[in-house]
Design a protein around this motif. Structure first.
Motif, PDB file in Angstrom:
ATOM      1  N   ASN A 158      -5.796   4.936   0.503  1.00 35.46           N
ATOM      2  CA  ASN A 158      -5.730   3.488   0.263  1.00 35.46           C
ATOM      3  C   ASN A 158      -5.523   2.757   1.579  1.00 35.46           C
ATOM      4  O   ASN A 158      -4.755   3.193   2.436  1.00 35.46           O
ATOM      5  N   SER A 191       0.824  -1.208   0.000  1.00 35.83           N
ATOM      6  CA  SER A 191       0.000   0.000   0.000  1.00 35.83           C
ATOM      7  C   SER A 191       0.858   1.259   0.000  1.00 35.83           C
ATOM      8  O   SER A 191       0.611   2.206  -0.755  1.00 35.83           O
ATOM      9  N   ILE A 226     -14.216   2.380  -4.500  1.00 32.54           N
ATOM     10  CA  ILE A 226     -14.443   1.173  -5.278  1.00 32.54           C
ATOM     11  C   ILE A 226     -15.698   0.478  -4.753  1.00 32.54           C
ATOM     12  O   ILE A 226     -16.059   0.593  -3.582  1.00 32.54           O
ATOM     13  N   THR A 252      -9.422   3.397  -2.237  1.00 35.18           N
ATOM     14  CA  THR A 252      -9.112   2.135  -2.893  1.00 35.18           C
ATOM     15  C   THR A 252      -8.571   1.157  -1.859  1.00 35.18           C
ATOM     16  O   THR A 252      -8.225   1.552  -0.739  1.00 35.18           O
ATOM     17  N   SER A 253      -8.534  -0.101  -2.233  1.00 33.54           N
ATOM     18  CA  SER A 253      -8.025  -1.118  -1.314  1.00 33.54           C
ATOM     19  C   SER A 253      -7.146  -2.102  -2.065  1.00 33.54           C
ATOM     20  O   SER A 253      -7.373  -2.370  -3.252  1.00 33.54           O
ATOM     21  N   HIS A 254      -6.172  -2.643  -1.376  1.00 32.02           N
ATOM     22  CA  HIS A 254      -5.222  -3.561  -1.982  1.00 32.02           C
ATOM     23  C   HIS A 254      -5.448  -4.976  -1.474  1.00 32.02           C
ATOM     24  O   HIS A 254      -5.989  -5.185  -0.384  1.00 32.02           O
ATOM     25  N   GLU A 288      -5.390  -5.036  -6.582  1.00 28.90           N
ATOM     26  CA  GLU A 288      -6.579  -5.225  -5.755  1.00 28.90           C
ATOM     27  C   GLU A 288      -6.754  -6.670  -5.301  1.00 28.90           C
ATOM     28  O   GLU A 288      -7.638  -6.953  -4.486  1.00 28.90           O
ATOM     29  N   LYS A 289      -5.943  -7.572  -5.820  1.00 25.30           N
ATOM     30  CA  LYS A 289      -6.118  -8.987  -5.486  1.00 25.30           C
ATOM     31  C   LYS A 289      -4.950  -9.507  -4.657  1.00 25.30           C
ATOM     32  O   LYS A 289      -3.851  -8.974  -4.702  1.00 25.30           O
TER      33      LYS A 289
END
Length: 804
Positions: free
Chosen positions: A533, A54, A211, A569-571, A615-616
């Motif tokens: 994030n 991140s 998202i 957003t996110s990781h 993201e995955k």
């Protein structure tokens, strides 16, 4: 010459620190970009390689924005209060303040070794009294506006941590932090009225760029539902109010269920003839978490006890129905009581079958005896008196009107979200700035006396009684009422760890201000955060809490934006090499210090971004990191084939423009892996060409700099290109030069592809059709045929229709 990454990386980290290269400017006339990552909890274990994913991603964006002319704020700090530090301190007989100081020093060293462009001049720490002074100040404003209050309630009690947990901190039925057993206790707790903001917390998601999975997580946790409150009379003379999203099924309500903690059980004690059985069931339910008792555990066998001596009365039939207690009903949701309609609900059906209760079909269709229900949202009402023959929607409207007209209920919007349990019975947290006076009640500590500091103590172990360790510190507890001057006592519960993290993003805007949490000028300029994030695990806890605090501060005029974060957003996680989540207990933690030592920070940064879709989740592979090391070594070696020239060579011009476009767009889309792949592809073309001009090298170094800042700055310096890359402009591209000079198009005969040919991208329709006809695969197929139609779709296809 060989690239000495250890020496180069230390050199540039020292330069950046000495020159404050990445400090945000207080010039509020410039366009701004506020990039934010969740500040870490500084545990004794330090960072593992999952953390930098991140940080590096937002660092890339921050570095790109600086080169695009923005005044960038990319800060870092420490979320340092909390149970893990306190538990470690107790176990090892070290004061939590010392533990925190040591852990922060280690974390900071690790982060600096990665070359992250944080503005360290704005570093904050939630345990710093100069910081938590303003956490306490916000609490007092919440108190003065009626949003902080005390309430006797059933709470989650961790038997190991010996403190109260919010519902969100109970995961899978156990304490999120220690995995200990969670039971229910009735305690007087501080609460924050987040439910008053429930609808706004949903509605305002339409105004921000989050998202979809983050928005969905927020909406589901808040859990808005529309229905009716229905009043059931009881044979005890009291009214049991239930909330139902399906008031149309009221004629099918054949029993009621209340939570084991419902206060009516005590009220009816002299009427109930089986209190012993109820008491035993209550004790059993207290040992289960809300998670275990909720609908998430709907597959488990239903349990309960029928209350003997009191019955409910169905308001539309007038008939008496039994009342049960069962652990699948929670006092923390709705009214703590439900009406059960076993003819159209799987859970109620299973309960009714077990206890031999009536099952009535009220929406036509299906087989209620076998729980094969029709779609009860669209059927026609039956066995429902005044509602017979109506559609479900018509019945909902009619029964709600009837209930209201007859004083038996009302339309109601309900939320799954509960008010926030804000008390913790531990030492290592912000003291709650309230004084309890026997004459004046609860009185705020005067704002001029903030911060209310934690007392220096020798023992801070939790108590078995459920009281905070502060309760035993009589010199600190005993005080005088600031209103009447009488002897009084301080509040001894402390705030949860979530307190400091609910507003930290505001303090970064003006971290050294001792007059207010941040100046209005700074807040108006920097807020909202442009890009935030963080992990998905924080989208129901921290994100919800911080949005609530921010909205409250907006309402009282402290901040000028209703939402704190414009983009979220996110990781995905980086998993251990065994494909499992990294943890010390699994023995699969990879320490970034080891990777930096062996391969360098730039290699680690590049690999973290190249490992897969941001993201995955992705599995760590130490052997694969070598490919990223080779990529950076090849960039370093370009100095050996660099030639003079302030323009792109004809051979590589199109490729450079395409790469600038690709990398620029991919960074914004967080497709860091494909951005790196594009640079790798360009590098191959450069080596195939055998040389690189100075202008080409400058462009490549700018593109690669956000990913690998040390090696690119060193090459820039060795080549005497002037200044630092961080002070240069981001490369631009010409869209016209991103178009291939030759393109492949399909050649169709009556819509079916028969050939593919290469033609100039700007070829005319006539020339394209002529080339298609002349293709060796097409010419025989057209021989002797009459052409009816010829179509050319630029840079895509030629379609010929012929007969004969």
């Amino acid at each position: 010459m060989k690239y000495d990454f250890a020496a180069v990386e230390k050199k540039w980290q020292d330069i950046w620190e000495k020159e404050n290269t990445f400090a945000a400017s207080n010039d509020y006339t410039k366009p701004k970009f506020y990039a934010l990552v969740e500040f870490p909890y500084p545990s004794g274990q330090g960072l593992h390689v999952g953390h930098p994913r991140s940080y590096t991603a937002l660092d890339i964006l921050a570095r790109k924005r600086r080169m695009e002319g923005y005044n960038v704020l990319y800060p870092m700090g420490w979320d340092a209060f909390g149970l893990p530090t306190e538990n470690y301190a107790i176990k090892n007989h070290i004061h939590p303040e010392i533990v925190t100081k040591n852990n922060v020093a280690n974390f900071k060293h690790q982060l600096k070794s990665l070359g992250l462009s944080f503005d360290w001049t704005r570093e904050i720490n939630t345990t710093d009294p100069d910081y938590y002074k303003w956490t306490q100040w916000i609490f007092l404003q919440l108190f003065k506006h009626g949003l902080a209050y005390k309430k006797e309630m059933s709470v989650n009690w961790c038997t190991s941590c010996k403190c109260v947990l919010a519902n969100e901190e109970v995961v899978g039925g156990v304490c999120e932090r220690c995995g200990g057993e969670v039971v229910h206790k009735v305690k007087n707790q501080w609460m924050l009225g987040i439910t008053k903001y429930a609808q706004r917390l949903i509605d305002d998601l339409d105004t921000v760029d989050y998202i979809d999975r983050v928005k969905t997580s927020q909406i589901n946790w808040i859990g808005r539902s529309t229905g009716a409150e229905i009043d059931f009379d009881t044979t005890a003379g009291d009214t049991l109010t239930v909330f139902s999203t399906r008031p149309d099924t009221l004629y099918g309500a054949t029993y009621m269920v209340i939570a084991p903690e419902h206060p009516y059980i005590e009220k009816w004690a002299d009427r109930i003839t089986n209190m012993e059985a109820l008491r035993a069931y209550q004790a059993e339910a207290a040992r289960k978490s809300d998670f275990e008792r909720s609908e998430m555990a709907a597959d488990k066998e239903k349990t309960g006890v029928c209350i003997e001596g009191v019955r409910g009365i169905n308001p539309v039939t007038g008939g008496e129905i039994p009342i049960f207690i069962s652990d699948y009903v929670l006092m923390t949701y709705g009214t703590g009581a439900i009406m059960a309609v076993p003819g159209h609900d799987d859970r109620d059906w299973a309960f009714a079958k077990k206890f031999g209760l009536p099952i009535i079909e009220v929406v036509a269709g299906g087989n209620v005896e076998e729980a094969a229900f029709t779609d009860c949202n669209t059927g026609i009402m039956v066995n429902s008196g005044m509602l017979d023959g109506l559609t479900v929607e018509e019945a909902k409207k009619k029964i709600t009107e009837w209930l209201s007209e007859n004083g038996k209920g009302r339309e109601k919007v309900n939320y799954k979200l509960r008010d926030w349990v804000f008390s913790r019975q531990r030492y290592w947290g912000e003291p709650i700035p309230i004084i309890h006076c026997p004459h004046c009640g609860m009185v705020p500590v005067p704002e001029s006396e903030l911060p209310l500091r934690l007392p220096e103590v020798d023992s801070y172990e939790p108590t078995d009684t459920g009281e905070s360790p502060l309760a035993a510190m009589t010199d600190w507890v005993n005080t005088t009422c600031p209103v009447c001057g009488a002897p009084a006592k301080r509040e001894t519960d402390t705030m949860p760890q979530w307190a400091g993290s609910s507003w930290y993003f505001l303090r970064y805007c003006d971290p050294h201000n001792d007059k207010e949490l941040a100046s209005k000028e700074a807040l108006d300029y920097w807020m909202p955060v442009d890009w935030y994030n963080g992990g998905m695990e924080h989208t129901t806890l921290h994100l919800l809490y911080s949005r609530f605090w921010h909205k409250f501060l907006y309402d009282i005029g402290v901040v000028s934006t209703p939402e704190p974060y414009q983009k979220r957003t996110s990781h995905g996680m980086i998993l251990g090499e065994n494909g499992e989540k990294m943890s010390k207990s699994r023995g699969n933690v990879v320490n970034p210090d080891d990777i930096v030592k062996e391969y360098g920070a730039d290699t680690l940064r590049t690999y973290e971004m190249f490992i897969g879709d941001f993201e995955k989740s992705a599995t760590w592979n130490t052997s694969a990191i070598k490919g990223c090391k080779r990529f950076l070594d090849r960039i370093w070696n370009l100095m050996d084939i660099a030639v003079e020239g302030d323009a792109y060579s004809e051979k590589l011009e199109s490729s450079f423009h395409k790469t600038v476009k690709k990398v620029s767009e991919d960074i914004e889309a967080m497709k860091f892996n494909t951005a790196i792949a594009a640079m790798m592809s360009l590098l191959n073309e450069i080596y195939d060409a055998g040389s690189i001009t100075h202008e080409e090298l400058r462009t490549l170094l700018k593109l690669a700099n956000p990913f690998a800042p040390h090696v690119t700055e060193e090459i820039w310096s060795v080549m005497n290109f002037g200044g630092q890359i961080s002070g240069q402009s981001w490369p631009t591209y010409d869209p016209a030069k991103c178009v291939d000079s030759m393109v492949e198009i399909a050649v169709q005969l009556a819509g079916k592809i028969k050939a593919r040919i290469m033609v100039p991208a700007d070829i005319t329709a006539a020339d394209a059709i002529a080339a298609a006809k002349a293709d060796p695969a097409m010419a025989p197929l057209l021989e002797g045929k009459t052409i009816i139609k010829e179509i050319y779709v630029p840079v895509k296809l030629v379609n010929i229709v012929a007969k004969g």
